[in-house]
Write a protein that holds these residues in place. Structure first.
Motif, PDB file in Angstrom:
ATOM      1  N   ALA A 384     -11.205 -16.696   0.049  1.00 34.83           N
ATOM      2  CA  ALA A 384     -10.557 -17.802   0.743  1.00 34.83           C
ATOM      3  C   ALA A 384     -11.025 -19.138   0.169  1.00 34.83           C
ATOM      4  O   ALA A 384     -10.278 -20.115   0.157  1.00 34.83           O
ATOM      5  N   GLN A 385     -12.261 -19.174  -0.305  1.00 35.05           N
ATOM      6  CA  GLN A 385     -12.762 -20.411  -0.920  1.00 35.05           C
ATOM      7  C   GLN A 385     -12.124 -20.641  -2.293  1.00 35.05           C
ATOM      8  O   GLN A 385     -11.937 -21.772  -2.705  1.00 35.05           O
ATOM      9  N   SER A 475       1.941  -7.262   4.856  1.00 32.79           N
ATOM     10  CA  SER A 475       0.741  -7.763   4.170  1.00 32.79           C
ATOM     11  C   SER A 475       0.686  -7.362   2.704  1.00 32.79           C
ATOM     12  O   SER A 475      -0.158  -7.855   1.964  1.00 32.79           O
ATOM     13  N   ILE A 476       1.575  -6.480   2.258  1.00 31.40           N
ATOM     14  CA  ILE A 476       1.568  -6.121   0.830  1.00 31.40           C
ATOM     15  C   ILE A 476       2.828  -6.630   0.125  1.00 31.40           C
ATOM     16  O   ILE A 476       3.195  -6.128  -0.936  1.00 31.40           O
ATOM     17  N   TRP A 510      -0.581 -12.788   8.964  1.00 27.88           N
ATOM     18  CA  TRP A 510      -0.034 -12.488   7.630  1.00 27.88           C
ATOM     19  C   TRP A 510      -0.985 -12.884   6.504  1.00 27.88           C
ATOM     20  O   TRP A 510      -1.197 -12.118   5.565  1.00 27.88           O
ATOM     21  N   LEU A 511      -1.553 -14.083   6.592  1.00 24.48           N
ATOM     22  CA  LEU A 511      -2.426 -14.534   5.504  1.00 24.48           C
ATOM     23  C   LEU A 511      -3.693 -13.676   5.431  1.00 24.48           C
ATOM     24  O   LEU A 511      -4.054 -13.163   4.368  1.00 24.48           O
ATOM     25  N   HIS A 512      -4.353 -13.519   6.586  1.00 26.58           N
ATOM     26  CA  HIS A 512      -5.597 -12.748   6.581  1.00 26.58           C
ATOM     27  C   HIS A 512      -5.362 -11.300   6.147  1.00 26.58           C
ATOM     28  O   HIS A 512      -6.067 -10.777   5.272  1.00 26.58           O
ATOM     29  N   TYR A 513      -4.369 -10.652   6.741  1.00 24.78           N
ATOM     30  CA  TYR A 513      -4.120  -9.244   6.409  1.00 24.78           C
ATOM     31  C   TYR A 513      -3.716  -9.076   4.944  1.00 24.78           C
ATOM     32  O   TYR A 513      -4.059  -8.077   4.304  1.00 24.78           O
ATOM     33  N   SER A 514      -2.964 -10.045   4.401  1.00 32.82           N
ATOM     34  CA  SER A 514      -2.553  -9.940   2.995  1.00 32.82           C
ATOM     35  C   SER A 514      -3.771  -9.974   2.078  1.00 32.82           C
ATOM     36  O   SER A 514      -3.872  -9.183   1.143  1.00 32.82           O
ATOM     37  N   ILE A 515      -4.689 -10.899   2.367  1.00 33.76           N
ATOM     38  CA  ILE A 515      -5.881 -11.007   1.519  1.00 33.76           C
ATOM     39  C   ILE A 515      -6.726  -9.745   1.658  1.00 33.76           C
ATOM     40  O   ILE A 515      -7.197  -9.170   0.678  1.00 33.76           O
ATOM     41  N   LEU A 516      -6.881  -9.268   2.892  1.00 37.05           N
ATOM     42  CA  LEU A 516      -7.662  -8.049   3.138  1.00 37.05           C
ATOM     43  C   LEU A 516      -7.078  -6.859   2.387  1.00 37.05           C
ATOM     44  O   LEU A 516      -7.767  -6.178   1.612  1.00 37.05           O
ATOM     45  N   ARG A 517      -5.778  -6.606   2.609  1.00 38.73           N
ATOM     46  CA  ARG A 517      -5.159  -5.411   2.049  1.00 38.73           C
ATOM     47  C   ARG A 517      -5.089  -5.464   0.528  1.00 38.73           C
ATOM     48  O   ARG A 517      -5.395  -4.488  -0.160  1.00 38.73           O
TER      49      ARG A 517
END
Ligand SMILES: [Zn+2]
Ligand SMILES: [Zn+2]
Length: 786
Positions: A384-385, A475-476, A510-517
């Motif tokens: 995220a940074q 998210s993908i 959406w943003l968090h799950y996309s980065i996670l997945r």
């Protein structure tokens, strides 16, 4: 724009003949774009494409005007990036999984999901979605989205669901998925567990009931205040703050539960707030998240008081089968009859509600699949940074959310219209089996991927009937549009995507799950830039809601003012990232600016283009102004902040170019008392400014700029042109203020003297404006003072 008197009418005829811009031409222009395929994605060998991870909207009856504004701006990202010579992939997707369509279908066909066969219900959802989607696509085209309509992707397609299931299978094999029974958010209306990310909070009126509990050891009464008296049956502990002097003497003693007579310990714990209620709190399974934490922390045994239908269980004794609200009333009545209620207080309570159905959620333990996320948080924060946020400050929304995450992501849902969880269970020993990746599986109807259980030799299997949380699919999206596990060559170039545009309301989902997945699957962030837009509010700055009656339908507005006016309004209304107010009057204002630009274009179209080798001082002045405008606009575009070019362009065109330069150059352009060479210099300058302004405005108002461009400058669409190059000029020329001030002064004097603008006036031109003397003299019909 009035023509000066005495001008030969036949000499200068505008090539743009229409007196007004007819925004109904927009549909026809869109048709030409489609025919000429000018937005077709053309991958260039060896070069990295500019992939936009477009948010796939959820097809619904009316599209929120704020969302339509947001998509208009996403289109500006695509158009400006093309003009910066990128190979832009601007996919158009539709998010078609999940609850909203199920509810819509139940209403539309007057049926109940749980009373209809699964096959039939899915069919009906699908047909409802097709209708809704075609309306949404119409709006997308109406506002001029230059997306890839030839390969629209849908998250409920076989191709997409195949990928969602394949990624689940991949993560399952890597040990990142597990099943567990845990207290979780449960929505009775949606009939499913939901993740923390989809819980919202609302201040709801409720009653705080003060109840006497007898202390076993001393026989005295202590008062417990609770909003959930129906949960007394599941109480396992009373806590008081360690510093609370009122309860020092009962710490470590036991309280007897009213109605049930069971004993529970009274313990000091800092979670008890001195100022809330009576200061003594009952801990039940589960009234709120504090309960969940304390049950976990202290190893208490849970007593399940509510079931998945929102009714009380056997544990509630006489209140079994009642809904929680019915039971609450009845418990209070019964306690009052025993004289145990000491006070009823009306309060507003911060209540967790389901973001989809807007009803209060319950916390109940259910067996669900989880995707691990806790152990990834440190790496996700680093990513995220690294991602460049537009605006930079909106990164904090994501970081704050990541800091608040306390459990892994429950991904299974008890719904129907969504991607199925591809797992079968042995009917003998319950061992789970997953199929090989690469097919689309529907375990509720498909044959199992295995003949015989290797563990217990059983030959029968049951398919999982649950589906995924729909964020598992969306998210993908960045993987799907870049060809993950399908087109390896393209994926290598295209991933990570260039930019993720989205609203700030879905950062934690959406943003968090996309980065996670995507990180779990590829080891990389899904995109290099994240563009986080503010939300559209009503004119008073309030969120729009059907119930408030303040919803603005964008369709009639587009009809009335056209897409260009709507888009210009959306770009110029607020700085990128801040919330904006939706107002028809402001959109009408944007329309006025376009009328001004049309009139200018028409005026300039009266003159031929010319080549010159010597410019007049006023030409040099406006071209210096133009140079500064180019640089500031380009800087705005590079930051994807369209507020900057929109406002810079409006100010320049209206306040400087039209009001001052055009008036100064008009006599020269018409050749009144000037040499041919001087006249041509005016023609050259007028056209240079118009061409440049059209190019700079093209991403924001794609229709009118293309219309004027193709009428005057080229057979090829303006949208296949390049942005003007940066000039290196940062600041406006200093002389501008002097010119504007002098013109205003002359206009003011003429007005005060009540004489016409073309009437002569005796006036002295200030020294600093000497170079502009000829143009200014003609413009104002000035006579030198004797
Ligand atoms: Zn719900
Ligand atoms: Zn078995």
């Amino acid at each position: 724009m009035s023509l000066p008197e005495g001008k030969p009418a036949t000499e200068f005829v505008p090539r743009i003949s229409d007196k007004r811009w007819d925004h109904h031409l927009e549909n026809r222009i869109f048709g030409v774009w489609e025919q000429e395929k000018i937005y077709r994605f053309k991958p260039k060998k060896g070069s990295k494409p500019f992939v936009i991870d477009t948010p796939p909207p959820y097809p619904s009856g009316t599209w929120h005007i704020g969302a339509v504004a947001q998509y208009s701006q996403i289109d500006m990202i695509a158009r400006s990036s093309r003009m910066f010579a990128n190979q832009v992939l601007f996919p158009i997707g539709m998010d078609r999984n999940g609850l909203p369509v199920e509810i819509y279908t139940e209403k539309l066909f007057k049926i109940k999901m749980r009373e209809t066969t699964r096959e039939r219900f899915i069919e009906l959802c699908n047909s409802a979605l097709n209708d809704l989607e075609s309306k949404m696509l119409e709006t997308m085209k109406r506002i001029g989205l230059s997306g890839d309509y030839h390969s629209i992707y849908r998250t409920d397609s076989v191709e997409y669901r195949k990928l969602t299931q394949a990624t689940f299978i991949q993560l399952w094999k890597e040990g990142l998925i597990y099943e567990a029974t845990r207290p979780n958010n449960y929505c009775h209306v949606c009939g499913t567990t939901i993740a923390d990310a989809e819980v919202e909070y609302k201040e709801l009126p409720t009653r705080l009931t003060y109840i006497y509990f007898k202390v076993k050891e001393t026989g005295e009464n202590i008062t417990i205040a609770t909003t959930r008296p129906e949960l007394i049956c599941s109480c396992q502990l009373i806590i008081v703050n360690p510093t609370d002097e009122r309860y020092l003497s009962v710490q470590g003693k036991h309280a007897i539960l009213p109605i049930y007579g069971r004993e529970v310990e009274i313990k000091p714990h800092p979670s008890a707030k001195l100022e809330f209620g009576s200061g003594a709190v009952m801990i039940c399974s589960y009234g709120d998240y504090t309960d969940v934490l304390l049950f976990r922390e202290l190893g208490l045994t849970e007593i399940i008081a509510t079931d998945q239908y929102g009714r009380l269980t056997e544990a509630a004794g006489p209140y079994q089968h009642l809904s929680t609200s019915e039971a609450r009333k009845k418990v209070i009545t019964d306690l009052e009859a025993q004289g145990l209620v000491t006070k009823l207080e009306n309060i507003n309570h911060r209540t967790p509600i389901c973001s989809r159905s807007a009803t209060p959620i319950e916390i109940i333990p259910m067996r669900e699949y989880y995707l691990k996320q806790l152990e990834f948080l440190p790496q996700l924060k680093l990513l995220a940074q690294k991602i460049k946020f537009h605006p930079d400050g909106n990164r904090q929304i994501l970081l704050d959310w990541m800091d608040s995450i306390a459990i892994d992501w429950p991904i299974s849902r008890r719904r129907v219209y969504a991607t199925e969880i591809p797992v079968w269970y042995c009917a003998g020993c319950r061992e789970p089996f997953i199929p090989p990746a690469g097919e689309y599986y529907r375990p509720w109807r498909d044959a199992p991927p295995i003949q015989e259980c290797p563990r217990c030799k059983h030959k029968e299997f049951e398919g999982d009937t649950r589906t995924f949380d729909t964020w598992m699919d969306s998210s993908i999206s960045a993987l799907y549009v870049t060809g993950y596990s399908k087109d390896h060559k393209f994926f290598k170039h295209a991933y990570p995507a260039a930019i993720r545009p989205q609203g700030k309301d879905i950062v934690r989902t959406w943003l968090h799950y996309s980065i996670l997945r995507c990180f779990q699957l590829t080891g990389k962030a899904p995109f290099t830039d994240a563009w986080i837009a503010g939300l559209g509010m009503d004119e008073q700055g309030q969120a729009m809601h059907k119930s408030k009656g303040n919803v603005i339908d964008p369709i009639p507005i587009l009809e009335r003012y056209g897409a260009d006016a709507f888009r210009f309004w959306s770009a110029s209304e607020a700085t990128h990232g801040s919330d904006f107010r939706c107002s028809e009057a402001r959109i009408a204002g944007a329309h006025k600016f376009l009328t001004k630009l049309w009139n200018l274009s028409r005026f300039i179209s009266s003159f031929p283009q010319a080549k010159v080798n010597k410019l007049f001082p006023s030409d040099k002045w406006i071209l210096a102004e133009l140079a500064a405008l180019v640089d500031r606009s380009i800087e705005g575009y590079r930051e994807f902040d369209f507020f900057v070019p929109a406002n810079e362009l409006r100010d320049f065109v209206w306040e400087t170019f039209a009001s001052h330069y055009v008036e100064m150059a008009k006599p020269r352009a018409y050749g009144q008392g000037f040499t041919k060479r001087q006249q041509k210099a005016a023609w050259y300058t007028l056209h240079t400014v118009l061409e440049t302004v059209l190019l700079l405005l093209a991403p924001i108002t794609p229709y009118m700029t293309d219309h004027v461009w193709t009428a005057l400058y080229s057979k090829n669409s303006i949208h296949s042109q390049r942005m003007p190059k940066k000039t290196g000029r940062k600041t406006k020329p200093k002389i501008t203020d002097h010119i504007i001030a002098f013109n205003r002064e002359v206009w003011k004097i003429k007005k005060e003297k009540n004489i016409a603008l073309r009437d002569t006036l005796e006036a002295e031109i200030p020294k600093v404006l000497k170079p502009y003397r000829e143009d200014l003299t003609k413009m104002h019909s000035l006579i030198a003072k004797p």
